[in-house]
Design an enzyme around this catalytic site. Structure first.
Site, PDB file in Angstrom:
ATOM      1  N   LYS A 172      63.611  15.050 -60.778  1.00 43.69           N
ATOM      2  CA  LYS A 172      63.418  16.507 -60.707  1.00 43.69           C
ATOM      3  C   LYS A 172      63.090  17.121 -62.064  1.00 43.69           C
ATOM      4  CE  LYS A 172      65.638  17.117 -56.335  1.00 43.69           C
ATOM      5  NZ  LYS A 172      65.921  15.709 -56.030  1.00 43.69           N
TER       6      LYS A 172
HETATM    7  C1  LIG Z   1      65.448  15.067 -54.858  1.00 43.30           C
HETATM    8  C2  LIG Z   1      65.492  13.582 -54.861  1.00 43.30           C
HETATM    9  C3  LIG Z   1      64.793  12.816 -53.905  1.00 43.30           C
HETATM   10  C4  LIG Z   1      63.992  13.449 -52.781  1.00 43.30           C
HETATM   11  O1  LIG Z   1      62.810  14.047 -53.227  1.00 43.30           O
HETATM   12  P1  LIG Z   1      62.034  15.101 -52.299  1.00 43.30           P
HETATM   13  O2  LIG Z   1      60.928  15.613 -53.122  1.00 43.30           O
HETATM   14  O3  LIG Z   1      63.059  16.168 -51.968  1.00 43.30           O
HETATM   15  O4  LIG Z   1      61.591  14.378 -51.084  1.00 43.30           O
HETATM   16  C5  LIG Z   1      64.852  11.432 -53.999  1.00 43.30           C
HETATM   17  N1  LIG Z   1      65.586  10.826 -54.956  1.00 43.30           N
HETATM   18  C6  LIG Z   1      66.274  11.523 -55.885  1.00 43.30           C
HETATM   19  C7  LIG Z   1      67.076  10.789 -56.896  1.00 43.30           C
HETATM   20  C8  LIG Z   1      66.249  12.922 -55.878  1.00 43.30           C
HETATM   21  O5  LIG Z   1      66.955  13.602 -56.812  1.00 43.30           O
END
Ligand SMILES: *Cc1c(COP(=O)(O)O)cnc(C)c1O
Length: 504
Positions: A115
Protein backbone atom coordinates in the site's frame (compact mmCIF):
# COMPACT_ATOMS: atom_id res chain seq x y z
CA UNK A 1 -8.31 13.54 -20.02
CA UNK A 2 -11.65 13.68 -18.24
CA UNK A 3 -13.28 11.38 -15.74
CA UNK A 4 -16.84 10.10 -15.42
CA UNK A 5 -18.55 7.93 -12.84
CA UNK A 6 -19.28 4.24 -13.33
CA UNK A 7 -22.90 5.05 -12.44
CA UNK A 8 -23.20 8.41 -14.19
CA UNK A 9 -21.58 8.64 -17.64
CA UNK A 10 -22.78 12.26 -18.03
CA UNK A 11 -20.23 13.53 -15.50
CA UNK A 12 -17.11 15.22 -16.79
CA UNK A 13 -14.47 15.89 -14.14
CA UNK A 14 -10.87 16.96 -14.36
CA UNK A 15 -8.28 14.65 -12.81
CA UNK A 16 -7.77 17.00 -9.87
CA UNK A 17 -11.52 17.05 -9.20
CA UNK A 18 -11.81 13.25 -9.34
CA UNK A 19 -8.93 12.90 -6.88
CA UNK A 20 -10.11 15.59 -4.46
CA UNK A 21 -13.67 14.23 -4.47
CA UNK A 22 -12.69 10.54 -4.19
CA UNK A 23 -16.15 9.03 -4.63
CA UNK A 24 -18.95 10.21 -6.92
CA UNK A 25 -22.09 11.59 -5.24
CA UNK A 26 -24.39 8.86 -6.57
CA UNK A 27 -22.06 6.19 -5.16
CA UNK A 28 -20.17 5.33 -8.35
CA UNK A 29 -16.41 5.30 -8.84
CA UNK A 30 -14.47 7.67 -11.07
CA UNK A 31 -12.99 6.21 -14.24
CA UNK A 32 -11.07 7.84 -17.12
CA UNK A 33 -13.21 8.64 -20.17
CA UNK A 34 -10.85 6.47 -22.21
CA UNK A 35 -7.69 4.47 -21.67
CA UNK A 36 -5.12 5.50 -24.27
CA UNK A 37 -3.09 2.79 -25.99
CA UNK A 38 0.56 3.43 -25.15
CA UNK A 39 2.10 0.59 -27.18
CA UNK A 40 3.83 3.12 -29.43
CA UNK A 41 5.66 4.50 -26.37
CA UNK A 42 7.20 1.16 -25.37
CA UNK A 43 10.40 1.71 -27.30
CA UNK A 44 10.90 5.04 -25.52
CA UNK A 45 9.80 3.79 -22.12
CA UNK A 46 11.75 0.55 -21.93
CA UNK A 47 14.90 2.08 -20.47
CA UNK A 48 13.34 4.67 -18.16
CA UNK A 49 13.91 4.65 -14.43
CA UNK A 50 10.88 3.87 -12.26
CA UNK A 51 10.43 7.54 -11.44
CA UNK A 52 10.71 8.66 -15.06
CA UNK A 53 8.18 6.06 -16.17
CA UNK A 54 5.83 7.12 -13.37
CA UNK A 55 6.02 10.72 -14.56
CA UNK A 56 5.20 9.68 -18.14
CA UNK A 57 2.15 7.67 -17.10
CA UNK A 58 0.89 10.23 -14.58
CA UNK A 59 1.34 12.91 -17.23
CA UNK A 60 -1.23 11.15 -19.42
CA UNK A 61 -3.84 10.76 -16.71
CA UNK A 62 -3.31 13.89 -14.61
CA UNK A 63 -3.32 16.33 -17.46
CA UNK A 64 -4.42 19.29 -15.38
CA UNK A 65 -1.31 18.88 -13.23
CA UNK A 66 1.80 20.64 -14.53
CA UNK A 67 4.87 18.60 -15.37
CA UNK A 68 6.65 20.28 -12.46
CA UNK A 69 3.85 19.33 -10.05
CA UNK A 70 3.99 15.71 -11.17
CA UNK A 71 7.77 15.70 -10.93
CA UNK A 72 7.60 17.03 -7.35
CA UNK A 73 5.00 14.43 -6.32
CA UNK A 74 7.07 11.57 -7.77
CA UNK A 75 10.42 12.70 -6.48
CA UNK A 76 9.10 13.24 -2.95
CA UNK A 77 7.18 9.95 -2.84
CA UNK A 78 9.58 7.39 -4.29
CA UNK A 79 12.86 8.27 -2.63
CA UNK A 80 15.75 5.85 -2.18
CA UNK A 81 15.62 6.64 1.53
CA UNK A 82 12.01 5.54 1.90
CA UNK A 83 12.13 2.53 -0.41
CA UNK A 84 15.56 1.18 0.38
CA UNK A 85 16.95 1.83 -3.10
CA UNK A 86 16.60 3.93 -6.21
CA UNK A 87 13.96 1.61 -7.67
CA UNK A 88 11.05 1.29 -5.22
CA UNK A 89 10.14 -2.25 -6.34
CA UNK A 90 12.27 -5.38 -6.62
CA UNK A 91 11.83 -8.09 -9.22
CA UNK A 92 13.31 -11.45 -8.32
CA UNK A 93 13.14 -14.86 -10.01
CA UNK A 94 11.33 -17.64 -8.17
CA UNK A 95 13.14 -20.91 -8.73
CA UNK A 96 15.29 -21.47 -11.81
CA UNK A 97 15.24 -19.47 -15.02
CA UNK A 98 13.20 -22.22 -16.68
CA UNK A 99 10.41 -21.73 -14.17
CA UNK A 100 9.54 -18.36 -15.78
CA UNK A 101 8.24 -17.07 -12.45
CA UNK A 102 8.99 -13.56 -11.29
CA UNK A 103 8.15 -12.15 -7.91
CA UNK A 104 7.33 -8.46 -7.95
CA UNK A 105 8.14 -7.26 -4.43
CA UNK A 106 6.03 -4.20 -3.69
CA UNK A 107 6.80 -3.90 0.01
CA UNK A 108 10.10 -2.08 0.31
CA UNK A 109 8.43 1.13 1.45
CA UNK A 110 8.15 2.64 4.93
CA UNK A 111 5.43 0.28 6.24
CA UNK A 112 6.52 -2.95 4.50
CA UNK A 113 3.24 -3.50 2.62
CA UNK A 114 2.39 -2.78 -1.01
CA UNK A 115 0.00 0.00 0.00
CA UNK A 116 3.01 2.31 0.34
CA UNK A 117 3.32 2.32 -3.45
CA UNK A 118 0.09 4.31 -3.68
CA UNK A 119 -0.17 5.92 -0.25
CA UNK A 120 3.22 7.61 -0.44
CA UNK A 121 2.02 9.59 -3.43
CA UNK A 122 -1.76 9.98 -2.97
CA UNK A 123 -1.37 12.68 -0.26
CA UNK A 124 0.80 14.68 -2.65
CA UNK A 125 -1.69 14.30 -5.49
CA UNK A 126 -4.42 15.38 -3.10
CA UNK A 127 -2.57 18.50 -1.98
CA UNK A 128 -1.99 19.58 -5.60
CA UNK A 129 -5.58 18.73 -6.56
CA UNK A 130 -6.95 20.70 -3.61
CA UNK A 131 -4.78 23.72 -4.47
CA UNK A 132 -6.38 23.79 -7.93
CA UNK A 133 -9.90 23.93 -6.51
CA UNK A 134 -9.39 27.55 -5.49
CA UNK A 135 -10.36 27.14 -1.83
CA UNK A 136 -7.94 26.76 1.03
CA UNK A 137 -9.80 24.02 2.85
CA UNK A 138 -7.89 21.42 4.77
CA UNK A 139 -8.54 17.71 4.18
CA UNK A 140 -9.33 15.57 7.21
CA UNK A 141 -8.61 11.99 6.20
CA UNK A 142 -10.63 9.36 8.06
CA UNK A 143 -9.46 5.77 7.86
CA UNK A 144 -10.83 2.53 9.27
CA UNK A 145 -8.17 -0.13 9.03
CA UNK A 146 -7.68 -3.81 9.66
CA UNK A 147 -3.94 -3.14 9.75
CA UNK A 148 -1.97 -2.33 6.60
CA UNK A 149 -3.92 0.62 5.18
CA UNK A 150 -3.88 2.57 8.44
CA UNK A 151 -0.14 2.56 8.86
CA UNK A 152 0.55 3.21 5.17
CA UNK A 153 -1.89 6.14 5.18
CA UNK A 154 -0.32 7.57 8.37
CA UNK A 155 3.14 7.42 6.84
CA UNK A 156 1.88 8.92 3.60
CA UNK A 157 -0.01 11.84 5.16
CA UNK A 158 2.37 12.57 8.03
CA UNK A 159 3.27 16.29 7.97
CA UNK A 160 1.76 16.80 4.50
CA UNK A 161 0.53 20.40 4.48
CA UNK A 162 -3.22 21.13 4.48
CA UNK A 163 -4.07 17.62 5.63
CA UNK A 164 -4.66 15.81 8.87
CA UNK A 165 -5.46 12.16 9.40
CA UNK A 166 -7.40 10.13 11.98
CA UNK A 167 -7.02 6.34 11.91
CA UNK A 168 -9.35 3.96 13.76
CA UNK A 169 -8.53 0.29 14.21
CA UNK A 170 -10.39 -2.49 16.03
CA UNK A 171 -8.97 -2.97 19.54
CA UNK A 172 -7.34 -6.41 19.58
CA UNK A 173 -8.08 -6.88 15.87
CA UNK A 174 -4.64 -6.15 14.40
CA UNK A 175 -1.29 -7.92 14.74
CA UNK A 176 1.17 -6.81 17.41
CA UNK A 177 3.49 -5.34 14.79
CA UNK A 178 0.64 -3.49 13.11
CA UNK A 179 -0.55 -2.07 16.45
CA UNK A 180 2.92 -0.99 17.41
CA UNK A 181 3.47 0.54 13.95
CA UNK A 182 0.40 2.74 14.42
CA UNK A 183 0.82 3.55 18.11
CA UNK A 184 4.35 4.86 17.54
CA UNK A 185 3.47 6.95 14.46
CA UNK A 186 5.25 10.29 14.25
CA UNK A 187 3.95 13.52 12.72
CA UNK A 188 2.13 16.66 13.89
CA UNK A 189 -1.08 16.00 11.92
CA UNK A 190 -1.75 12.35 12.83
CA UNK A 191 -4.07 10.72 15.37
CA UNK A 192 -4.65 7.03 16.05
CA UNK A 193 -7.43 5.50 18.12
CA UNK A 194 -8.54 1.95 18.94
CA UNK A 195 -12.26 1.14 18.89
CA UNK A 196 -13.92 -1.54 21.02
CA UNK A 197 -15.40 -3.95 18.48
CA UNK A 198 -14.35 -5.63 15.27
CA UNK A 199 -13.28 -4.20 11.90
CA UNK A 200 -16.87 -4.00 10.64
CA UNK A 201 -17.87 -1.87 13.66
CA UNK A 202 -14.94 0.43 12.99
CA UNK A 203 -15.66 0.75 9.29
CA UNK A 204 -19.36 1.34 9.88
CA UNK A 205 -18.44 4.02 12.42
CA UNK A 206 -16.32 5.83 9.84
CA UNK A 207 -19.02 5.58 7.16
CA UNK A 208 -21.56 7.04 9.60
CA UNK A 209 -19.27 10.02 10.21
CA UNK A 210 -18.83 10.56 6.46
CA UNK A 211 -22.59 10.56 5.92
CA UNK A 212 -23.50 12.61 8.98
CA UNK A 213 -24.69 16.12 7.89
CA UNK A 214 -23.92 17.60 11.33
CA UNK A 215 -20.35 16.39 11.10
CA UNK A 216 -20.06 17.83 7.60
CA UNK A 217 -21.35 21.19 8.90
CA UNK A 218 -18.94 21.10 11.78
CA UNK A 219 -16.02 20.53 9.44
CA UNK A 220 -17.12 23.27 7.09
CA UNK A 221 -17.13 25.76 9.96
CA UNK A 222 -13.54 24.77 10.63
CA UNK A 223 -12.75 25.26 6.92
CA UNK A 224 -12.13 21.52 6.54
CA UNK A 225 -13.63 18.66 4.55
CA UNK A 226 -13.59 14.88 4.98
CA UNK A 227 -11.67 12.75 2.55
CA UNK A 228 -10.74 9.11 2.38
CA UNK A 229 -7.53 7.26 1.66
CA UNK A 230 -9.07 3.97 0.65
CA UNK A 231 -8.56 2.29 -2.66
CA UNK A 232 -11.66 3.60 -4.42
CA UNK A 233 -9.81 6.90 -5.00
CA UNK A 234 -8.43 7.14 -8.55
CA UNK A 235 -5.30 8.71 -7.08
CA UNK A 236 -4.59 5.47 -5.30
CA UNK A 237 -5.22 3.22 -8.27
CA UNK A 238 -3.16 5.11 -10.85
CA UNK A 239 0.24 4.70 -9.10
CA UNK A 240 -0.30 0.93 -9.20
CA UNK A 241 -0.50 0.87 -12.99
CA UNK A 242 3.12 2.02 -13.20
CA UNK A 243 4.76 -1.04 -11.66
CA UNK A 244 3.20 -3.49 -14.09
CA UNK A 245 4.70 -1.60 -17.04
CA UNK A 246 7.99 -1.22 -15.20
CA UNK A 247 8.17 -4.95 -14.45
CA UNK A 248 7.38 -5.86 -18.05
CA UNK A 249 10.21 -3.64 -19.28
CA UNK A 250 12.55 -5.07 -16.65
CA UNK A 251 11.76 -8.61 -17.83
CA UNK A 252 12.57 -7.49 -21.35
CA UNK A 253 15.87 -5.96 -20.21
CA UNK A 254 16.73 -9.22 -18.43
CA UNK A 255 15.95 -11.24 -21.56
CA UNK A 256 13.11 -13.06 -19.80
CA UNK A 257 10.82 -11.99 -22.64
CA UNK A 258 12.25 -11.72 -26.10
CA UNK A 259 10.12 -9.03 -27.70
CA UNK A 260 7.60 -6.51 -26.54
CA UNK A 261 4.62 -8.30 -27.99
CA UNK A 262 5.18 -11.34 -25.81
CA UNK A 263 2.42 -12.00 -23.31
CA UNK A 264 2.86 -12.45 -19.57
CA UNK A 265 0.51 -13.75 -16.89
CA UNK A 266 -0.09 -11.69 -13.76
CA UNK A 267 -1.03 -13.26 -10.41
CA UNK A 268 -2.24 -11.02 -7.56
CA UNK A 269 -3.31 -11.76 -3.97
CA UNK A 270 -6.59 -9.90 -3.98
CA UNK A 271 -8.80 -8.17 -1.43
CA UNK A 272 -10.49 -4.98 -2.54
CA UNK A 273 -9.52 -5.68 -6.19
CA UNK A 274 -7.39 -2.54 -6.55
CA UNK A 275 -4.02 -4.10 -7.30
CA UNK A 276 -5.29 -6.57 -9.90
CA UNK A 277 -7.48 -3.90 -11.49
CA UNK A 278 -4.38 -1.76 -12.06
CA UNK A 279 -2.89 -4.71 -13.98
CA UNK A 280 -6.07 -4.93 -16.04
CA UNK A 281 -5.86 -1.20 -16.85
CA UNK A 282 -2.23 -1.63 -17.91
CA UNK A 283 -3.44 -4.37 -20.26
CA UNK A 284 -6.19 -2.10 -21.64
CA UNK A 285 -3.42 0.40 -22.38
CA UNK A 286 -1.47 -2.13 -24.42
CA UNK A 287 0.52 -4.27 -21.98
CA UNK A 288 0.39 -7.83 -23.39
CA UNK A 289 -1.26 -9.98 -20.71
CA UNK A 290 -2.68 -13.43 -21.29
CA UNK A 291 -4.40 -14.18 -18.00
CA UNK A 292 -5.04 -12.39 -14.70
CA UNK A 293 -4.84 -14.83 -11.82
CA UNK A 294 -6.98 -13.60 -8.95
CA UNK A 295 -5.92 -15.26 -5.69
CA UNK A 296 -8.10 -15.28 -2.56
CA UNK A 297 -8.04 -16.88 0.89
CA UNK A 298 -10.98 -18.70 2.51
CA UNK A 299 -13.05 -15.56 1.88
CA UNK A 300 -13.39 -16.78 -1.69
CA UNK A 301 -16.23 -14.64 -2.98
CA UNK A 302 -14.15 -13.64 -6.04
CA UNK A 303 -13.19 -17.24 -6.88
CA UNK A 304 -16.89 -18.11 -7.01
CA UNK A 305 -17.71 -14.99 -9.00
CA UNK A 306 -15.10 -15.68 -11.66
CA UNK A 307 -16.31 -19.26 -12.12
CA UNK A 308 -20.09 -18.60 -11.99
CA UNK A 309 -20.86 -14.93 -12.69
CA UNK A 310 -22.71 -14.76 -9.36
CA UNK A 311 -21.35 -12.42 -6.71
CA UNK A 312 -22.71 -13.42 -3.33
CA UNK A 313 -21.57 -11.82 -0.12
CA UNK A 314 -24.08 -13.77 1.97
CA UNK A 315 -21.62 -16.20 3.45
CA UNK A 316 -19.52 -16.75 6.55
CA UNK A 317 -16.67 -14.34 7.11
CA UNK A 318 -13.36 -15.99 8.03
CA UNK A 319 -10.45 -14.48 9.92
CA UNK A 320 -7.41 -15.87 8.15
CA UNK A 321 -3.62 -15.70 8.28
CA UNK A 322 -3.77 -13.29 5.30
CA UNK A 323 -5.92 -10.63 7.02
CA UNK A 324 -5.48 -7.94 4.36
CA UNK A 325 -7.59 -10.11 2.07
CA UNK A 326 -10.33 -10.84 4.62
CA UNK A 327 -13.04 -9.02 2.75
CA UNK A 328 -16.42 -9.89 1.24
CA UNK A 329 -17.13 -6.77 -0.79
CA UNK A 330 -14.35 -5.97 -3.27
CA UNK A 331 -15.16 -2.35 -4.12
CA UNK A 332 -12.96 -1.99 -7.19
CA UNK A 333 -14.67 -4.89 -8.95
CA UNK A 334 -17.23 -2.24 -9.91
CA UNK A 335 -14.67 -0.61 -12.20
CA UNK A 336 -13.85 -3.93 -13.89
CA UNK A 337 -17.51 -4.74 -14.48
CA UNK A 338 -18.12 -1.26 -15.83
CA UNK A 339 -15.42 -1.86 -18.41
CA UNK A 340 -16.32 -5.46 -19.27
CA UNK A 341 -20.07 -4.78 -19.55
CA UNK A 342 -19.32 -2.28 -22.32
CA UNK A 343 -19.63 0.65 -19.89
CA UNK A 344 -23.24 -0.16 -19.15
CA UNK A 345 -24.02 2.16 -16.21
CA UNK A 346 -27.62 1.09 -16.02
CA UNK A 347 -26.88 -2.59 -15.55
CA UNK A 348 -24.02 -1.81 -13.23
CA UNK A 349 -26.23 0.36 -11.01
CA UNK A 350 -28.74 -2.51 -10.83
CA UNK A 351 -26.05 -4.99 -9.80
CA UNK A 352 -24.61 -2.67 -7.15
CA UNK A 353 -28.08 -1.91 -5.77
CA UNK A 354 -28.78 -5.65 -5.58
CA UNK A 355 -25.50 -6.14 -3.75
CA UNK A 356 -26.49 -3.51 -1.20
CA UNK A 357 -30.06 -4.70 -0.66
CA UNK A 358 -29.93 -8.48 -1.24
CA UNK A 359 -26.21 -9.10 -0.85
CA UNK A 360 -25.81 -10.64 -4.30
CA UNK A 361 -26.07 -10.10 -8.06
CA UNK A 362 -25.58 -12.05 -11.28
CA UNK A 363 -23.90 -10.44 -14.26
CA UNK A 364 -25.25 -10.91 -17.80
CA UNK A 365 -23.89 -13.59 -20.13
CA UNK A 366 -21.70 -11.26 -22.18
CA UNK A 367 -20.00 -9.74 -19.12
CA UNK A 368 -19.50 -13.16 -17.56
CA UNK A 369 -17.85 -14.44 -20.73
CA UNK A 370 -15.47 -11.48 -20.70
CA UNK A 371 -14.61 -12.01 -17.02
CA UNK A 372 -14.00 -15.73 -17.36
CA UNK A 373 -11.91 -15.42 -20.51
CA UNK A 374 -9.51 -12.90 -18.93
CA UNK A 375 -9.48 -13.98 -15.28
CA UNK A 376 -8.70 -17.21 -13.46
CA UNK A 377 -9.85 -17.32 -9.83
CA UNK A 378 -8.69 -19.59 -7.04
CA UNK A 379 -8.18 -19.67 -3.29
CA UNK A 380 -5.99 -21.23 -0.60
CA UNK A 381 -6.99 -22.26 2.92
CA UNK A 382 -4.71 -21.29 5.81
CA UNK A 383 -3.32 -24.85 5.90
CA UNK A 384 -2.47 -24.70 2.21
CA UNK A 385 -0.93 -21.25 2.66
CA UNK A 386 1.33 -22.53 5.45
CA UNK A 387 2.50 -25.48 3.40
CA UNK A 388 3.20 -23.18 0.39
CA UNK A 389 5.36 -20.95 2.62
CA UNK A 390 7.31 -24.00 3.79
CA UNK A 391 7.62 -25.52 0.35
CA UNK A 392 8.60 -22.24 -1.34
CA UNK A 393 11.27 -21.69 1.27
CA UNK A 394 12.65 -25.21 1.14
CA UNK A 395 12.59 -25.76 -2.61
CA UNK A 396 13.00 -22.22 -4.02
CA UNK A 397 14.86 -20.56 -1.16
CA UNK A 398 12.29 -17.76 -1.07
CA UNK A 399 10.57 -16.51 2.08
CA UNK A 400 7.03 -15.42 1.24
CA UNK A 401 4.50 -13.72 3.48
CA UNK A 402 1.02 -15.24 3.82
CA UNK A 403 -0.59 -13.05 1.12
CA UNK A 404 2.16 -13.69 -1.42
CA UNK A 405 1.98 -17.42 -0.64
CA UNK A 406 -1.71 -17.44 -1.55
CA UNK A 407 -0.84 -15.99 -4.97
CA UNK A 408 1.96 -18.52 -5.49
CA UNK A 409 -0.38 -21.37 -4.58
CA UNK A 410 -3.22 -20.28 -6.84
CA UNK A 411 -0.82 -19.60 -9.71
CA UNK A 412 0.70 -23.09 -9.38
CA UNK A 413 -2.75 -24.63 -9.53
CA UNK A 414 -3.52 -22.59 -12.66
CA UNK A 415 -0.26 -23.69 -14.32
CA UNK A 416 -0.93 -27.32 -13.44
CA UNK A 417 -4.51 -27.27 -14.70
CA UNK A 418 -3.71 -25.51 -17.97
CA UNK A 419 -0.09 -26.42 -18.73
CA UNK A 420 0.40 -22.72 -19.52
CA UNK A 421 4.09 -21.83 -19.21
CA UNK A 422 3.81 -18.14 -20.13
CA UNK A 423 6.17 -16.07 -17.93
CA UNK A 424 4.31 -14.93 -14.83
CA UNK A 425 4.59 -11.86 -12.63
CA UNK A 426 3.47 -12.73 -9.10
CA UNK A 427 2.72 -9.68 -6.95
CA UNK A 428 4.29 -9.91 -3.50
CA UNK A 429 2.35 -7.57 -1.24
CA UNK A 430 3.96 -7.67 2.20
CA UNK A 431 7.22 -8.41 3.95
CA UNK A 432 7.13 -11.84 5.62
CA UNK A 433 8.16 -10.06 8.82
CA UNK A 434 4.85 -8.25 9.00
CA UNK A 435 3.22 -11.62 9.55
CA UNK A 436 5.89 -13.53 11.50
CA UNK A 437 3.20 -14.95 13.78
CA UNK A 438 1.99 -17.05 10.81
CA UNK A 439 5.18 -17.41 8.77
CA UNK A 440 7.27 -18.79 11.65
CA UNK A 441 4.87 -21.63 12.53
CA UNK A 442 4.56 -22.43 8.80
CA UNK A 443 8.31 -23.15 8.85
CA UNK A 444 7.77 -25.54 11.75
CA UNK A 445 8.45 -23.37 14.80
CA UNK A 446 5.44 -23.39 17.12
CA UNK A 447 7.17 -21.88 20.19
CA UNK A 448 5.21 -19.40 22.24
CA UNK A 449 7.02 -16.06 22.39
CA UNK A 450 6.39 -12.38 21.82
CA UNK A 451 6.27 -10.78 18.38
CA UNK A 452 9.81 -9.42 18.44
CA UNK A 453 11.27 -12.72 19.61
CA UNK A 454 9.44 -14.34 16.69
CA UNK A 455 11.01 -11.88 14.29
CA UNK A 456 14.48 -12.72 15.59
CA UNK A 457 13.74 -16.43 15.39
CA UNK A 458 12.52 -16.08 11.82
CA UNK A 459 15.72 -14.24 10.89
CA UNK A 460 17.75 -17.09 12.39
CA UNK A 461 15.85 -19.82 10.59
CA UNK A 462 15.55 -18.11 7.21
CA UNK A 463 18.81 -16.20 7.03
CA UNK A 464 16.76 -13.28 5.62
CA UNK A 465 17.17 -10.00 7.51
CA UNK A 466 14.02 -8.31 8.81
CA UNK A 467 13.40 -4.73 7.58
CA UNK A 468 14.90 -2.20 10.00
CA UNK A 469 11.57 -0.32 10.19
CA UNK A 470 10.08 -3.41 11.82
CA UNK A 471 13.00 -4.26 14.11
CA UNK A 472 13.23 -0.66 15.36
CA UNK A 473 9.59 -0.68 16.48
CA UNK A 474 10.56 -2.54 19.62
CA UNK A 475 12.51 0.51 20.84
CA UNK A 476 10.00 3.23 19.92
CA UNK A 477 7.70 4.62 22.57
CA UNK A 478 3.96 4.61 22.00
CA UNK A 479 2.25 7.96 21.41
CA UNK A 480 -1.32 6.75 21.06
CA UNK A 481 -3.13 4.47 23.49
CA UNK A 482 -6.74 5.75 23.49
CA UNK A 483 -9.46 3.11 23.29
CA UNK A 484 -13.05 4.27 22.81
CA UNK A 485 -16.55 2.86 22.31
CA UNK A 486 -17.74 3.01 18.72
CA UNK A 487 -20.53 5.43 19.70
CA UNK A 488 -17.86 7.97 20.62
CA UNK A 489 -16.10 8.03 17.27
CA UNK A 490 -17.81 11.28 16.07
CA UNK A 491 -16.92 13.06 19.33
CA UNK A 492 -13.36 11.85 19.02
CA UNK A 493 -13.09 13.31 15.53
CA UNK A 494 -14.60 16.66 16.67
CA UNK A 495 -12.19 16.89 19.58
CA UNK A 496 -9.24 16.09 17.35
CA UNK A 497 -10.19 18.71 14.75
CA UNK A 498 -10.92 21.31 17.46
CA UNK A 499 -7.57 20.69 19.11
CA UNK A 500 -5.93 21.40 15.78
CA UNK A 501 -8.08 24.22 14.41
CA UNK A 502 -9.33 25.89 17.61
CA UNK A 503 -12.97 26.61 18.48
CA UNK A 504 -15.24 28.78 16.31
C1 LIG B 1 -4.33 -4.59 0.77
C2 LIG B 1 -3.55 -5.84 0.61
C3 LIG B 1 -3.90 -6.82 -0.35
C4 LIG B 1 -5.12 -6.69 -1.23
O1 LIG B 1 -4.97 -5.72 -2.23
P1 LIG B 1 -6.26 -5.14 -3.00
O2 LIG B 1 -5.75 -4.07 -3.87
O3 LIG B 1 -7.18 -4.63 -1.91
O4 LIG B 1 -6.87 -6.27 -3.74
C5 LIG B 1 -3.09 -7.94 -0.46
N1 LIG B 1 -2.02 -8.12 0.34
C6 LIG B 1 -1.65 -7.21 1.26
C7 LIG B 1 -0.47 -7.48 2.12
C8 LIG B 1 -2.40 -6.03 1.43
O5 LIG B 1 -2.02 -5.14 2.37
Amino acid sequence: MFYKSTRNPALRLKASEAIAQGLSDEGGLFVPMNLPNVKANFADWVNLSYQELAEEIFGIFLDDFTQAEIHDCVSQAYTAEKFGGKTPVKIVPLGSKDDHKWILELWHGPTCAFKDMALQILPRFLTVAQSKSGDDKEAVILVATSGDTGKAALEGFKDVSSTSIVVFYPDGGVSQVQKKQMATQEGENVTVCAVKGNFDDTQTGVKLIFNNPEMKDFLEKKNCFFSSANSINWGRLLPQVVYYFYTYFELYRKGAISDMNQEVNIAVPTGNFGNILAAFYANQMGLPVKKFICASNANNVLTDFISTGVYNRNRDFYTTTSPSMDILVSSNLERLLYSLSGENSEKLTEWMDALRTAGNYTVDGHTFKEVSSKFYGGFCTDEETASIIKNTFETKDYLADTHTAVAIGVYDRYAEETGDSTPVIIASTASPYKFSESVLPALGNQENMDEFAKIKKLEEISGVAAPTQIKELEKLSERFNTVIDKENMPDFVCETVTAKKGTV
